[in-house]
Write a protein that holds these residues in place. Structure first.
Motif, PDB file in Angstrom:
ATOM      1  N   LEU A 117       0.832  -1.213   0.000  1.00  0.00           N
ATOM      2  CA  LEU A 117       0.000   0.000   0.000  1.00  0.00           C
ATOM      3  C   LEU A 117       0.866   1.262   0.000  1.00  0.00           C
ATOM      4  CD1 LEU A 117      -2.852  -0.984   2.477  1.00  0.00           C
ATOM      5  CD2 LEU A 117      -3.146  -0.322   0.086  1.00  0.00           C
ATOM      6  N   GLU A 118       1.953   1.251   0.774  1.00  0.00           N
ATOM      7  CA  GLU A 118       2.862   2.400   0.805  1.00  0.00           C
ATOM      8  C   GLU A 118       3.466   2.643  -0.578  1.00  0.00           C
ATOM      9  OE1 GLU A 118       3.777   4.581   3.093  1.00  0.00           O
ATOM     10  OE2 GLU A 118       2.782   3.809   4.881  1.00  0.00           O
ATOM     11  N   ILE A 119       3.883   1.575  -1.249  1.00  0.00           N
ATOM     12  CA  ILE A 119       4.482   1.702  -2.582  1.00  0.00           C
ATOM     13  C   ILE A 119       3.455   2.237  -3.570  1.00  0.00           C
ATOM     14  CG2 ILE A 119       5.509   0.430  -4.504  1.00  0.00           C
ATOM     15  CD1 ILE A 119       6.608  -1.541  -2.379  1.00  0.00           C
ATOM     16  N   PHE A 120       2.247   1.662  -3.534  1.00  0.00           N
ATOM     17  CA  PHE A 120       1.210   2.116  -4.455  1.00  0.00           C
ATOM     18  C   PHE A 120       0.857   3.578  -4.211  1.00  0.00           C
ATOM     19  CE2 PHE A 120      -1.110  -1.687  -6.475  1.00  0.00           C
ATOM     20  CZ  PHE A 120       0.085  -2.355  -6.651  1.00  0.00           C
ATOM     21  N   ALA A 121       0.811   3.985  -2.957  1.00  0.00           N
ATOM     22  CA  ALA A 121       0.488   5.377  -2.633  1.00  0.00           C
ATOM     23  C   ALA A 121       1.542   6.316  -3.206  1.00  0.00           C
ATOM     24  CB  ALA A 121       0.389   5.557  -1.115  1.00  0.00           C
ATOM     25  N   ASP A 122       2.795   5.885  -3.206  1.00  0.00           N
ATOM     26  CA  ASP A 122       3.868   6.720  -3.739  1.00  0.00           C
ATOM     27  C   ASP A 122       3.848   6.758  -5.258  1.00  0.00           C
ATOM     28  OD1 ASP A 122       6.536   8.156  -3.377  1.00  0.00           O
ATOM     29  OD2 ASP A 122       7.133   6.454  -4.641  1.00  0.00           O
ATOM     30  N   ARG A 123       3.410   5.655  -5.891  1.00  0.00           N
ATOM     31  CA  ARG A 123       3.512   5.559  -7.353  1.00  0.00           C
ATOM     32  C   ARG A 123       2.276   6.049  -8.103  1.00  0.00           C
ATOM     33  NH1 ARG A 123       7.484   1.615  -8.100  1.00  0.00           N
ATOM     34  NH2 ARG A 123       9.150   2.294  -6.708  1.00  0.00           N
ATOM     35  N   ALA A 124       1.118   6.079  -7.455  1.00  0.00           N
ATOM     36  CA  ALA A 124      -0.109   6.461  -8.157  1.00  0.00           C
ATOM     37  C   ALA A 124       0.017   7.872  -8.717  1.00  0.00           C
ATOM     38  CB  ALA A 124      -1.313   6.370  -7.220  1.00  0.00           C
ATOM     39  N   ARG A 125      -0.340   8.036  -9.983  1.00  0.00           N
ATOM     40  CA  ARG A 125      -0.228   9.348 -10.630  1.00  0.00           C
ATOM     41  C   ARG A 125      -1.580   9.849 -11.139  1.00  0.00           C
ATOM     42  NH1 ARG A 125       3.471   9.142  -8.102  1.00  0.00           N
ATOM     43  NH2 ARG A 125       5.690   9.316  -8.599  1.00  0.00           N
ATOM     44  N   THR A 126      -2.402   8.973 -11.713  1.00  0.00           N
ATOM     45  CA  THR A 126      -3.691   9.421 -12.226  1.00  0.00           C
ATOM     46  C   THR A 126      -4.673   9.624 -11.073  1.00  0.00           C
ATOM     47  OG1 THR A 126      -4.585   7.182 -12.477  1.00  0.00           O
ATOM     48  CG2 THR A 126      -3.325   8.060 -14.333  1.00  0.00           C
ATOM     49  N   ARG A 127      -5.717  10.375 -11.345  1.00  0.00           N
ATOM     50  CA  ARG A 127      -6.746  10.626 -10.334  1.00  0.00           C
ATOM     51  C   ARG A 127      -7.357   9.314  -9.874  1.00  0.00           C
ATOM     52  NH1 ARG A 127      -8.384  13.029  -5.980  1.00  0.00           N
ATOM     53  NH2 ARG A 127     -10.622  13.445  -5.860  1.00  0.00           N
ATOM     54  N   GLU A 128      -7.625   8.410 -10.810  1.00  0.00           N
ATOM     55  CA  GLU A 128      -8.230   7.131 -10.451  1.00  0.00           C
ATOM     56  C   GLU A 128      -7.283   6.314  -9.579  1.00  0.00           C
ATOM     57  OE1 GLU A 128     -10.403   3.292 -12.517  1.00  0.00           O
ATOM     58  OE2 GLU A 128      -9.040   4.521 -13.700  1.00  0.00           O
ATOM     59  N   GLY A 129      -6.000   6.313  -9.947  1.00  0.00           N
ATOM     60  CA  GLY A 129      -5.023   5.558  -9.163  1.00  0.00           C
ATOM     61  C   GLY A 129      -4.945   6.039  -7.731  1.00  0.00           C
ATOM     62  N   VAL A 130      -4.937   7.373  -7.547  1.00  0.00           N
ATOM     63  CA  VAL A 130      -4.863   7.950  -6.207  1.00  0.00           C
ATOM     64  C   VAL A 130      -6.095   7.559  -5.389  1.00  0.00           C
ATOM     65  CG1 VAL A 130      -4.885  10.109  -4.898  1.00  0.00           C
ATOM     66  CG2 VAL A 130      -3.377   9.872  -6.876  1.00  0.00           C
ATOM     67  N   LEU A 131      -7.274   7.671  -5.988  1.00  0.00           N
ATOM     68  CA  LEU A 131      -8.508   7.322  -5.282  1.00  0.00           C
ATOM     69  C   LEU A 131      -8.544   5.847  -4.908  1.00  0.00           C
ATOM     70  CD1 LEU A 131     -11.141   9.348  -7.363  1.00  0.00           C
ATOM     71  CD2 LEU A 131     -10.427   9.807  -5.013  1.00  0.00           C
ATOM     72  N   GLN A 132      -8.087   4.993  -5.818  1.00  0.00           N
ATOM     73  CA  GLN A 132      -8.104   3.562  -5.543  1.00  0.00           C
ATOM     74  C   GLN A 132      -7.167   3.199  -4.399  1.00  0.00           C
ATOM     75  OE1 GLN A 132      -7.193   2.365  -9.516  1.00  0.00           O
ATOM     76  NE2 GLN A 132      -9.291   1.786  -9.978  1.00  0.00           N
ATOM     77  N   VAL A 133      -6.004   3.845  -4.361  1.00  0.00           N
ATOM     78  CA  VAL A 133      -5.062   3.592  -3.273  1.00  0.00           C
ATOM     79  C   VAL A 133      -5.661   4.035  -1.942  1.00  0.00           C
ATOM     80  CG1 VAL A 133      -2.851   4.260  -2.269  1.00  0.00           C
ATOM     81  CG2 VAL A 133      -2.977   3.655  -4.670  1.00  0.00           C
ATOM     82  N   GLU A 134      -6.276   5.214  -1.920  1.00  0.00           N
ATOM     83  CA  GLU A 134      -6.884   5.717  -0.682  1.00  0.00           C
ATOM     84  C   GLU A 134      -7.987   4.778  -0.213  1.00  0.00           C
ATOM     85  OE1 GLU A 134      -8.199   9.701  -1.305  1.00  0.00           O
ATOM     86  OE2 GLU A 134      -6.182  10.519  -1.547  1.00  0.00           O
ATOM     87  N   LEU A 135      -8.777   4.276  -1.158  1.00  0.00           N
ATOM     88  CA  LEU A 135      -9.865   3.370  -0.801  1.00  0.00           C
ATOM     89  C   LEU A 135      -9.312   2.065  -0.235  1.00  0.00           C
ATOM     90  CD1 LEU A 135     -12.960   3.158  -0.890  1.00  0.00           C
ATOM     91  CD2 LEU A 135     -12.742   2.129  -3.159  1.00  0.00           C
ATOM     92  N   ALA A 136      -8.270   1.535  -0.879  1.00  0.00           N
ATOM     93  CA  ALA A 136      -7.654   0.299  -0.400  1.00  0.00           C
ATOM     94  C   ALA A 136      -7.043   0.486   0.980  1.00  0.00           C
ATOM     95  CB  ALA A 136      -6.591  -0.172  -1.391  1.00  0.00           C
ATOM     96  N   ALA A 137      -6.393   1.640   1.195  1.00  0.00           N
ATOM     97  CA  ALA A 137      -5.759   1.917   2.485  1.00  0.00           C
ATOM     98  C   ALA A 137      -6.801   2.017   3.597  1.00  0.00           C
ATOM     99  CB  ALA A 137      -4.946   3.209   2.400  1.00  0.00           C
ATOM    100  N   LEU A 138      -7.936   2.649   3.306  1.00  0.00           N
ATOM    101  CA  LEU A 138      -8.998   2.758   4.310  1.00  0.00           C
ATOM    102  C   LEU A 138      -9.599   1.389   4.630  1.00  0.00           C
ATOM    103  CD1 LEU A 138     -10.823   6.028   3.215  1.00  0.00           C
ATOM    104  CD2 LEU A 138      -9.650   5.632   5.380  1.00  0.00           C
ATOM    105  N   SER A 139      -9.770   0.561   3.602  1.00  0.00           N
ATOM    106  CA  SER A 139     -10.288  -0.784   3.825  1.00  0.00           C
ATOM    107  C   SER A 139      -9.354  -1.578   4.731  1.00  0.00           C
ATOM    108  CB  SER A 139     -10.449  -1.498   2.474  1.00  0.00           C
ATOM    109  OG  SER A 139     -10.870  -2.823   2.647  1.00  0.00           O
TER     110      SER A 139
END
Length: 444
Positions: A117-139
């Motif tokens: 999750l930490e890696i994905f949060a650092d790498r996400a660039r598109t709006r969708e990618g950022v939202l998906q990472v935040e959703l996964a982290a909250l879950s």
């Protein structure tokens, strides 16, 4: 002042541990290879320096500390000696185990899911990618929050309209996370609608979609760059590519010319074993391009000691995504440059005898002409349709449809008339239907 700056600039000193549980030793992966992958994951975390690693063999996990008391003390000595700041456990760790280990070792601790999750949060660039990472982290946080707090039975009073009297703190925290997840899902729905519109627009382009899939660090982005001339991030690092990248390109023909078939090439996030289920669900949308592909290229690092195990993981994920078994698939055995000359020659002979297999080096270009010919052959049967004459008349101001016809390569002659542009065409039934969908009417 200089000393403070030096301290702030010091990278996080990390120590990687792969727990080798006795009941998992029949699994297909060797613990040493699993540890190597975990170290590669740790290297993908920015600002981190790996100062040590080990395989910790366990008969069974301890409920409170994961490791036995003696093992905790033994590892603690090594951590103190190496001045470790962060311990990365390559596997699941419960909140209770995490709290107890952090207290015993006086370090920050992340399990495999938290690290990814930490890696994905650092790498996400598109709006969708950022939202998906935040959703996964909250879950992920919601699950750990429940397990971490229920035993404390902490309560707070209420006014009757927010939470109610006697609401436990965990219920309030859970409700706050649920509300935030609901907001994120609404935002994500809007972004997904936009992606759907983009896909509908691409569907009007008469080019086949070729999707690159494979285990992370298999060389997909290097191959993508080699074929497209793009500059997608391609590093010897896990999850170098996170957000999907698409390019419309014209492949060179098998003789080295430039008039080959035009396609849309899609590079996707790399797969990995034991991918957190939160991320499998959250990133499903980024892999939807694979579901719509006319051809899938499964890129494998054929030089990796566990290439067969990685291929099995990819197959499982593709099956879980619902990829149709009838979709054409080519196995691309990449990184043959890392093999000996004899092994490389043997692989090239194998791929010449085995249908659906191509041995290549995306780095050096070896075998790419054969791969391009194979892509063309796979797409040719489905997409090489007979062409028929046709004609359309366009208003002078209609640059959009004119550009589409020229881009599709169907215009044989064009001349201006009093009522607009007259275009003589030669196109397939599929191209004609696509044009009519674009125009909202029928062509002649």
């Amino acid at each position: 002042m200089a000393e403070t700056t030096s301290t702030e600039a010091r990278p996080t000193r990390a120590y990687v541990i792969h727990p080798d549980l006795a009941d998992r030793r029949t699994q297909r992966r060797e613990p040493e290879h699993a540890l190597a992958e975990a170290i590669a994951l740790a290297h993908a975390l920015p600002g981190t320096e790996i100062v040590g690693s080990e395989v910790a063999r366990l008969r069974k996990p301890d409920a409170g500390r994961l490791f036995g008391k003696g093992k905790v003390a033994e590892i603690g000595e090594r951590l103190a000696e190496a001045e470790v700041d962060l311990v990365l456990i390559d596997g699941p760790v419960t909140p209770v185990q995490q709290r107890n280990l952090e207290k015993a070792w006086e370090v920050k601790l992340l399990d495999r899911t938290g690290l990814i999750l930490e890696i994905f949060a650092d790498r996400a660039r598109t709006r969708e990618g950022v939202l998906q990472v935040e959703l996964a982290a909250l879950s992920y946080q919601r699950t750990r929050l429940v397990r971490a707090w229920t035993h404390l039975e902490r309560q707070r009073g209420g006014l009757g309209f927010v939470g109610g009297p006697g609401e436990t703190q965990i219920e309030a925290d859970r409700r706050a996370i649920d509300e935030q997840m609901t907001r994120l899902r609404r935002q994500l729905e809007r972004v997904v609608k936009t992606r759907t519109l983009h896909r509908a627009a691409r569907a009007k382009v008469p080019y086949p979609i070729v999707a690159l899939v494979g285990y992370t660090n298999a060389g997909k982005s290097t191959l993508f760059n080699r074929l497209t001339g793009a500059e997608v991030l391609a590093k010897d690092m896990l999850f170098a590519t996170l957000d999907p990248t698409m390019r419309a390109i014209r492949l060179p023909d098998a003789r080295g010319g430039t008039q080959g078939r035009k396609i849309i090439l899609s590079d996707t996030v790399g797969f990995i074993s034991d991918l957190p289920h939160e991320l499998v669900a959250a990133f499903r949308a980024t892999l939807e391009e694979v579901l719509e592909a006319d051809l899938v290229l499964h890129v494998r690092d054929i030089s990796h000691p566990e290439t067969e195990e990685q291929a099995a993981d990819v197959a499982e994920i593709l099956d879980g995504l619902g990829v149709d078994e009838d979709v054409a698939l080519i196995e691309v055995w990449n990184k043959i440059d890392a093999l000996s000359a004899d092994t490389r020659a043997a692989l090239r002979r194998t791929d010449s005898r085995t249908e659906g297999v191509q041995a290549v080096s995306a780095l050096t270009g070896e075998g790419l002409d054969d791969l391009i010919a194979a892509i063309d052959a796979h797409l040719g049967e489905a997409l090489d349709e007979p062409r028929y004459p046709g004609q359309v008349v366009l208003p002078f101001s209609d640059g959009r449809r004119r550009a589409w016809l020229h881009e599709a390569g169907v215009v044989e002659r064009e001349e201006a008339g009093e009522d607009g542009l007259h275009l003589d065409l030669r196109w397939t039934e599929r191209q004609k239907a696509t044009y009519e969908a674009l125009s909202g009417g029928e062509a002649e």
